[in-house]
Motif scaffolding. Structure first.
Motif, PDB file in Angstrom:
ATOM      1  N   UNK A 145       0.650  -1.195  -0.234  1.00 15.13           N
ATOM      2  CA  UNK A 145       0.085  -0.348  -0.178  1.00 15.13           C
ATOM      3  C   UNK A 145       0.700   1.263  -0.325  1.00 15.13           C
ATOM      4  N   UNK A 146       1.823   0.689   0.636  1.00 10.92           N
ATOM      5  CA  UNK A 146       2.722   2.425   0.692  1.00 10.92           C
ATOM      6  C   UNK A 146       4.045   2.929  -0.711  1.00 10.92           C
ATOM      7  N   UNK A 147       4.077   1.333  -1.376  1.00 14.29           N
ATOM      8  CA  UNK A 147       5.178   1.357  -1.950  1.00 14.29           C
ATOM      9  C   UNK A 147       4.595   1.099  -3.345  1.00 14.29           C
ATOM     10  N   UNK A 148       3.189   2.066  -3.902  1.00 13.62           N
ATOM     11  CA  UNK A 148       2.614   1.848  -5.491  1.00 13.62           C
ATOM     12  C   UNK A 148       3.951   2.189  -6.313  1.00 13.62           C
ATOM     13  N   UNK A 149       4.089   1.665  -7.346  1.00 15.75           N
ATOM     14  CA  UNK A 149       4.120   2.235  -7.971  1.00 15.75           C
ATOM     15  C   UNK A 149       4.058   3.361  -9.746  1.00 15.75           C
ATOM     16  N   UNK A 150       4.503   4.667  -9.619  1.00 15.68           N
ATOM     17  CA  UNK A 150       3.701   5.404 -10.522  1.00 15.68           C
ATOM     18  C   UNK A 150       4.733   5.607 -11.454  1.00 15.68           C
ATOM     19  N   UNK A 151       4.068   4.973 -12.828  1.00 13.66           N
ATOM     20  CA  UNK A 151       5.548   5.171 -13.570  1.00 13.66           C
ATOM     21  C   UNK A 151       4.974   6.574 -14.323  1.00 13.66           C
ATOM     22  N   UNK A 152       6.762   7.132 -15.312  1.00 10.53           N
ATOM     23  CA  UNK A 152       6.784   8.251 -15.395  1.00 10.53           C
ATOM     24  C   UNK A 152       7.432   7.643 -17.429  1.00 10.53           C
TER      25      UNK A 152
ATOM     26  N   UNK B  92      -1.279  16.619 -13.348  1.00  9.76           N
ATOM     27  CA  UNK B  92      -2.091  15.782 -13.250  1.00  9.76           C
ATOM     28  C   UNK B  92      -2.765  15.415 -11.605  1.00  9.76           C
ATOM     29  N   UNK B  93      -3.610  15.163 -11.616  1.00 11.75           N
ATOM     30  CA  UNK B  93      -4.692  14.616 -10.192  1.00 11.75           C
ATOM     31  C   UNK B  93      -4.437  13.008 -10.263  1.00 11.75           C
ATOM     32  N   UNK B  94      -3.698  12.408  -9.503  1.00  7.35           N
ATOM     33  CA  UNK B  94      -4.016  10.654 -10.282  1.00  7.35           C
ATOM     34  C   UNK B  94      -4.558  10.020  -8.831  1.00  7.35           C
ATOM     35  N   UNK B  95      -5.539   9.172  -8.737  1.00  3.59           N
ATOM     36  CA  UNK B  95      -5.866   7.931  -7.738  1.00  3.59           C
ATOM     37  C   UNK B  95      -5.446   7.244  -7.956  1.00  3.59           C
ATOM     38  N   UNK B  96      -4.094   6.842  -6.879  1.00  7.95           N
ATOM     39  CA  UNK B  96      -3.730   5.468  -6.653  1.00  7.95           C
ATOM     40  C   UNK B  96      -4.370   4.742  -5.910  1.00  7.95           C
ATOM     41  N   UNK B  97      -5.227   4.411  -6.139  1.00  7.46           N
ATOM     42  CA  UNK B  97      -6.241   3.201  -4.645  1.00  7.46           C
ATOM     43  C   UNK B  97      -6.341   1.165  -5.114  1.00  7.46           C
TER      44      UNK B  97
ATOM     45  N   UNK C  69      -1.325  -3.923 -10.854  1.00  3.29           N
ATOM     46  CA  UNK C  69      -2.057  -2.329 -11.638  1.00  3.29           C
ATOM     47  C   UNK C  69      -0.471  -1.823 -11.785  1.00  3.29           C
ATOM     48  N   UNK C  70      -1.398  -0.461 -12.696  1.00  6.04           N
ATOM     49  CA  UNK C  70      -0.611  -0.017 -13.069  1.00  6.04           C
ATOM     50  C   UNK C  70      -1.125   1.486 -13.503  1.00  6.04           C
ATOM     51  N   UNK C  71      -0.259   2.075 -13.084  1.00  2.00           N
ATOM     52  CA  UNK C  71      -1.004   3.364 -12.812  1.00  2.00           C
ATOM     53  C   UNK C  71       0.335   4.407 -13.443  1.00  2.00           C
ATOM     54  N   UNK C  72      -0.080   4.500 -14.465  1.00  4.12           N
ATOM     55  CA  UNK C  72       1.280   6.062 -15.696  1.00  4.12           C
ATOM     56  C   UNK C  72       0.511   7.369 -15.947  1.00  4.12           C
ATOM     57  N   UNK C  73       1.681   8.588 -15.533  1.00  3.68           N
ATOM     58  CA  UNK C  73       1.935   9.418 -16.341  1.00  3.68           C
ATOM     59  C   UNK C  73       2.537   9.835 -17.914  1.00  3.68           C
ATOM     60  N   UNK C  74       2.258   9.748 -18.214  1.00  3.66           N
ATOM     61  CA  UNK C  74       2.496  10.163 -19.685  1.00  3.66           C
ATOM     62  C   UNK C  74       3.109  11.688 -19.864  1.00  3.66           C
ATOM     63  N   UNK C  75       4.159  11.909 -19.496  1.00  2.00           N
ATOM     64  CA  UNK C  75       4.346  13.308 -20.057  1.00  2.00           C
ATOM     65  C   UNK C  75       4.185  13.661 -21.230  1.00  2.00           C
ATOM     66  N   UNK C  76       3.084  15.339 -21.117  1.00  2.00           N
ATOM     67  CA  UNK C  76       2.707  15.519 -22.467  1.00  2.00           C
ATOM     68  C   UNK C  76       2.032  14.938 -22.762  1.00  2.00           C
TER      69      UNK C  76
ATOM     70  N   UNK D 242      -2.518  11.604 -21.483  1.00  2.00           N
ATOM     71  CA  UNK D 242      -1.869  11.805 -20.535  1.00  2.00           C
ATOM     72  C   UNK D 242      -1.714  10.979 -19.810  1.00  2.00           C
ATOM     73  N   UNK D 243      -2.821  10.604 -19.112  1.00  2.00           N
ATOM     74  CA  UNK D 243      -2.640   9.988 -17.453  1.00  2.00           C
ATOM     75  C   UNK D 243      -3.234   8.411 -17.859  1.00  2.00           C
ATOM     76  N   UNK D 244      -2.341   6.787 -17.673  1.00  2.00           N
ATOM     77  CA  UNK D 244      -3.425   6.014 -18.065  1.00  2.00           C
ATOM     78  C   UNK D 244      -3.115   5.179 -17.179  1.00  2.00           C
ATOM     79  N   UNK D 245      -4.163   4.070 -16.967  1.00  2.00           N
ATOM     80  CA  UNK D 245      -4.516   3.322 -15.693  1.00  2.00           C
ATOM     81  C   UNK D 245      -5.236   1.783 -16.019  1.00  2.00           C
TER      82      UNK D 245
END
Length: 857
Positions: A303-310, A355-360, A371-378, A405-408
């Motif tokens: 829960x405390x170490x979710x990977x957010x890919x940039x 961007x605002x992103x919900x990691x839940x 799960x995969x949360x991605x910020x696709x810059x620009x 730009x935001x992918x889940x």
């Protein structure tokens, strides 16, 4: 290794700088052909290359097991050059055996076997009586899978210095591998001497005990193990060593053991004194006690170490800040660990966005899902989301492309990694689906933004449009992408496209392609006064800006003023190429071929891309009938790029112009084959258009019409061919809306088409529509409109000659004016004037040629 599933996945294509050698594979141990080469890794769809993923250096690909080493070519080449240069410099400064061995080791490590062999030969001559260098070379060769070559050097070294430890160890290991254990032990006997462990590693003796025991020579194995035990008493408590000794003692039915007695205690349970089976019981007990607590801790950790890919496809480093944390620099792709919850992601640098992103996720999903949360810059990267179906019968993968730009995704089995080549699916009827994620970085290759746009357009035009808008906002100077977007523009998107272009008119340095596209929009061009005032205002702020001077002149309705502004632009910046391009265009339109060539060359010398201005140059050469020069240039272009369809068509055109029609097919077909191979067959419209023009050049009008059938991108060409063929009603029905640049001459061509059929009323009607159309484009075209609205006179041909237009356009204009006049002498002079402009074989040449001996209605 690259993997594909039912034709979709990754695959190597191409082999450059290939090297084959016979050696022992270091991965499977078999004698084999080991191949090294450079290749390119592609993302393939039905084995058709779609997205290039980078050039790779393949090292020692085994012909038996196919395994190999792969490294990016640039990284491999850089390391090779740096390390080889360093080793060579060290050798030159201090030409010793040690530095020579360093050079040889570097060469063999980087698969430069020919260079290594040559260097080895020279060093063996230089250090002819030295055993050490031969031993070092032999060791390198063995590590490279060349034991036979190594043996020769071991034997030479042994003859020179039989007591050299390195030689005795190397030759001893060779004897072990070949089963000559007596000779091996004799060579390694110095390691059995008391105190040898203080000078040498006794690892060769450990290897020797294994060979002796495997051959059933247990007495000798125990003798050597006793030496090891005496040298290292602590191994007497090692479980594996004790097990090994007992095997030989049991075989010899020894009543007494050479092993020391050991004391058992709980504190030593986790030392090498005990085997894993001894620990298993205790481990299960401890695991049962800690299981519940461990799972809870693990869940909380997840829960405390979710990977957010940039993903950063902008081509420059960006700064990424999560909430109030410290900014992190991301160059290409990075993963930032975040706690579940809502986060604000701020990006700065090349782009600036938030961007605002919900990691839940719920408690149980933390163990069962990836799960995969991605910020696709620009929104610059193209994300490839693929479902692979494992089954006994082939089944197409499902491929989804996104540039959001935001992918889940709630679950991805293999995020940014290669999925397995095969898995167990149970019964023959079962189908197991796995998901994998990868991405395409447009900044990783020239023209990457266009590749990303075209790839997206095939599956989701709306995604492609959003991607293009974001990329153009970041890179207004990307002229290729501007052109592709303009060609695909729909009426629905036209207002948004105009707004996008207006956003960046103040971008500096001036993006010329951007401004030209903006000026060509019909609604912009028609509002002439506003357009002129806009550029006058920009010039007032920057009066010596060569690009603005050129662009201001380009839209002036006075051709003389256009010419003057081009000269002012050259004066402001002698190295700016666009005014030379404009002057070349102007000279070409006046059939001043030599002057056009001079301006074309000047533009190229000042940096204008030669391939983009080549059409003007070849038109001038055709006008001068300098066939040999033009042919030589086109064949050189095809030698450089065998898939250059434009060069192939130009070559075919000039061959046909010389009466060599039979020779025109071959270069075009070869270019089509090369183009299809390189592009993976992804652009059939370009191939059809090429084939249509070749048939048109050869006077096969029905064949050309057939090639353009069913291709939306070829509608403008097809409409011209229909008019020439006499199918006027169909041509008019399928005609696109004439614009400022694309299709602006269609009303005039329809006038000529109906005139060729003898339908004078329809011809006159379309001539008036042409006048109305050019009037709607505003004062920018007032000179052309004035000629169309004024009855033809003896001065008309000269007025047309002075216009700044392409030669083919002038040929169309004077032919239409000739059709509209009833004065036979004037008609003849106009048609005669047409001759100097009609040098190209492109449509609508055939339609214009119908009016050679045209009679009045």
């Amino acid at each position: 290794m690259p993997t594909t599933y039912n034709g979709v996945g990754t695959h190597y294509y191409g082999k450059k700088h290939r090297q084959d050698r016979q050696a022992i594979c270091q991965l499977c141990g078999h004698p084999a052909t080991l191949t090294s080469y450079e290749t390119r890794l592609w993302f393939v769809f039905f084995f058709i290359p779609v997205i290039p993923l980078g050039r790779k250096r393949i090292t020692d690909q085994c012909s038996v097991c196919s395994r190999h080493y792969a490294i990016p070519v640039k990284q491999w080449e850089t390391a090779r050059q740096v390390q080889t240069a360093e080793a060579m410099d060290q050798f030159r400064q201090s030409p010793s055996e040690e530095s020579a061995l360093a050079v040889h080791g570097t060469l063999t490590a980087f698969q430069q076997h020919d260079e290594a062999a040559e260097f080895r030969k020279s060093m063996l001559e230089r250090f002819a009586g030295r055993a050490l260098i031969r031993a070092g070379f032999a060791n390198h060769l063995e590590n490279s899978g060349l034991p036979k070559e190594a043996l020769t050097l071991w034997e030479e070294a042994h003859q020179l210095d039989p007591e050299l430890p390195e030689v005795r160890i190397g030759l001893g290991r060779h004897q072990m591998r070949t089963g000559h254990l007596d000779e091996a032990r004799q060579l390694l006997s110095f390691l059995e001497a008391p105190g040898a462990e203080q000078q040498y590693s006794l690892e060769p003796l450990t290897e020797l005990t294994g060979h002796l025991q495997n051959k059933g020579r247990h007495e000798e194995a125990l003798e050597v193990m006793a030496v090891l035990l005496k040298a290292f008493p602590h191994v007497g408590t090692d479980h594996q060593f004790r097990k090994f000794v007992r095997t030989s003692e049991k075989a010899l039915q020894k009543s007494e053991s050479i092993l020391p007695e050991v004391q058992h205690s709980f504190s030593k349970l986790f030392t090498r004194q005990y085997s894993s089976s001894h620990r298993w019981g205790l481990g299960l007990t401890v695991a049962a006690i800690l299981a519940v607590a461990g799972l809870a801790i693990n869940n909380e950790y997840i829960r405390r170490h979710r990977p957010l890919t940039i993903l950063n496809g902008t081509g420059a480093a960006i700064q990424v800040q999560i909430d109030d944390g410290s900014p992190v620099s991301v160059v290409e792709k990075d993963v930032i660990s975040v706690t579940e919850g809502s986060h604000v992601v701020r990006i700065s640098g090349e782009i600036s966005e938030e961007h605002r992103i919900d990691v839940t996720s719920n408690y149980w999903e933390r163990w069962t899902s990836t799960p995969v949360w991605i910020i696709n810059a620009g929104g610059a990267g193209v994300i490839i989301d693929m479902s692979v179906h494992y089954a006994t019968s082939p089944r197409e993968p499902d491929v989804r492309l996104s540039a959001d730009p935001v992918f889940y995704r709630q679950h991805i089995d293999y995020p940014f990694e290669e999925p397995p080549n095969e898995i167990s699916i149970g019964s023959e009827r079962s189908v197991v689906t796995k998901t994998t994620l990868s991405w395409f970085d447009p900044s990783s290759r020239p023209g990457g933004s266009v590749s990303g746009y075209l790839t997206l357009k095939k599956r989701n035009p709306q995604q492609a449009w959003g991607f293009a808008v974001r990329m153009l906002r970041q890179h207004p100077d990307d002229g290729n992408l501007v052109r592709f977007v303009e060609n695909d523009l729909t009426d629905e998107k036209r207002p948004e496209f105009r707004s996008l272009l207006e956003e960046k008119l103040e971008y500096r340095p001036v993006a010329v392609h951007w401004h030209r596209t903006y000026q060509n929009l019909p609604e912009v061009s028609a509002d002439y006064e506003t357009l002129i005032s806009k550029y006058d205002a920009m010039l007032k702020a920057e009066p010596q800006n060569a690009a603005l001077l050129y662009l201001r002149g380009r839209i002036d309705s006075d051709d003389a003023e256009q010419h003057r502004m081009n000269l002012k632009a050259i004066e402001a910046d002698p190295d700016f190429p666009w005014p030379e391009y404009s002057l070349a265009y102007e000279s070409l339109g006046r059939a001043e071929w030599e002057a056009a060539l001079q301006h074309v060359q000047a533009a190229i010398d000042k940096g204008y891309p030669a391939d983009e201005i080549n059409m003007l140059r070849q038109t001038a050469l055709l006008g001068l009938k300098r066939y040999e020069e033009s042919e030589s240039e086109m064949r050189t272009a095809l030698a450089t790029d065998p898939g250059d369809l434009s060069a192939a068509l130009l070559l075919a055109e000039l061959l046909i112009d010389q009466g060599k029609s039979s020779e025109a097919d071959q270069p075009v077909q070869q270019a089509i084959n090369s183009f299809n191979t390189t592009s993976g067959g992804n652009f059939p419209e370009r191939v059809k258009g090429t084939q249509a023009l070749l048939k048109y050049f050869k006077s096969d009008l029905p064949g050309a019409l057939q090639e353009t059938s069913g291709s939306p991108d070829l509608v403008p060409v097809r409409v011209m061919l229909l008019a020439e063929h006499g199918d006027m009603d169909e041509a008019v029905t399928h005609s696109p809306q004439p614009g400022d640049v694309e299709g602006r001459w269609l009303p005039v061509l329809f006038c000529l088409g109906y005139a060729a059929e003898g339908n004078s009323d329809a011809a006159s009607d379309w001539f008036q529509k042409a006048v109305t159309h050019f009037e709607s484009l505003g004062p920018r075209y007032k000179n052309l409109t004035g000629i169309l609205k004024t009855p033809a006179s003896p001065e008309t041909a000269q007025r047309v000659h002075e216009l700044s237009m392409e030669p083919t356009e002038k040929a169309i204009l004077v032919t239409a004016l000739a059709v509209q006049t009833t004065d036979t002498a004037l008609r003849k002079s106009l048609l005669e004037a047409r001759r100097k402009y009609l040098v190209r074989h492109n449509p609508p040449r055939g339609l214009l040629m119908k009016f050679i001996n045209f009679e009045a209605f």
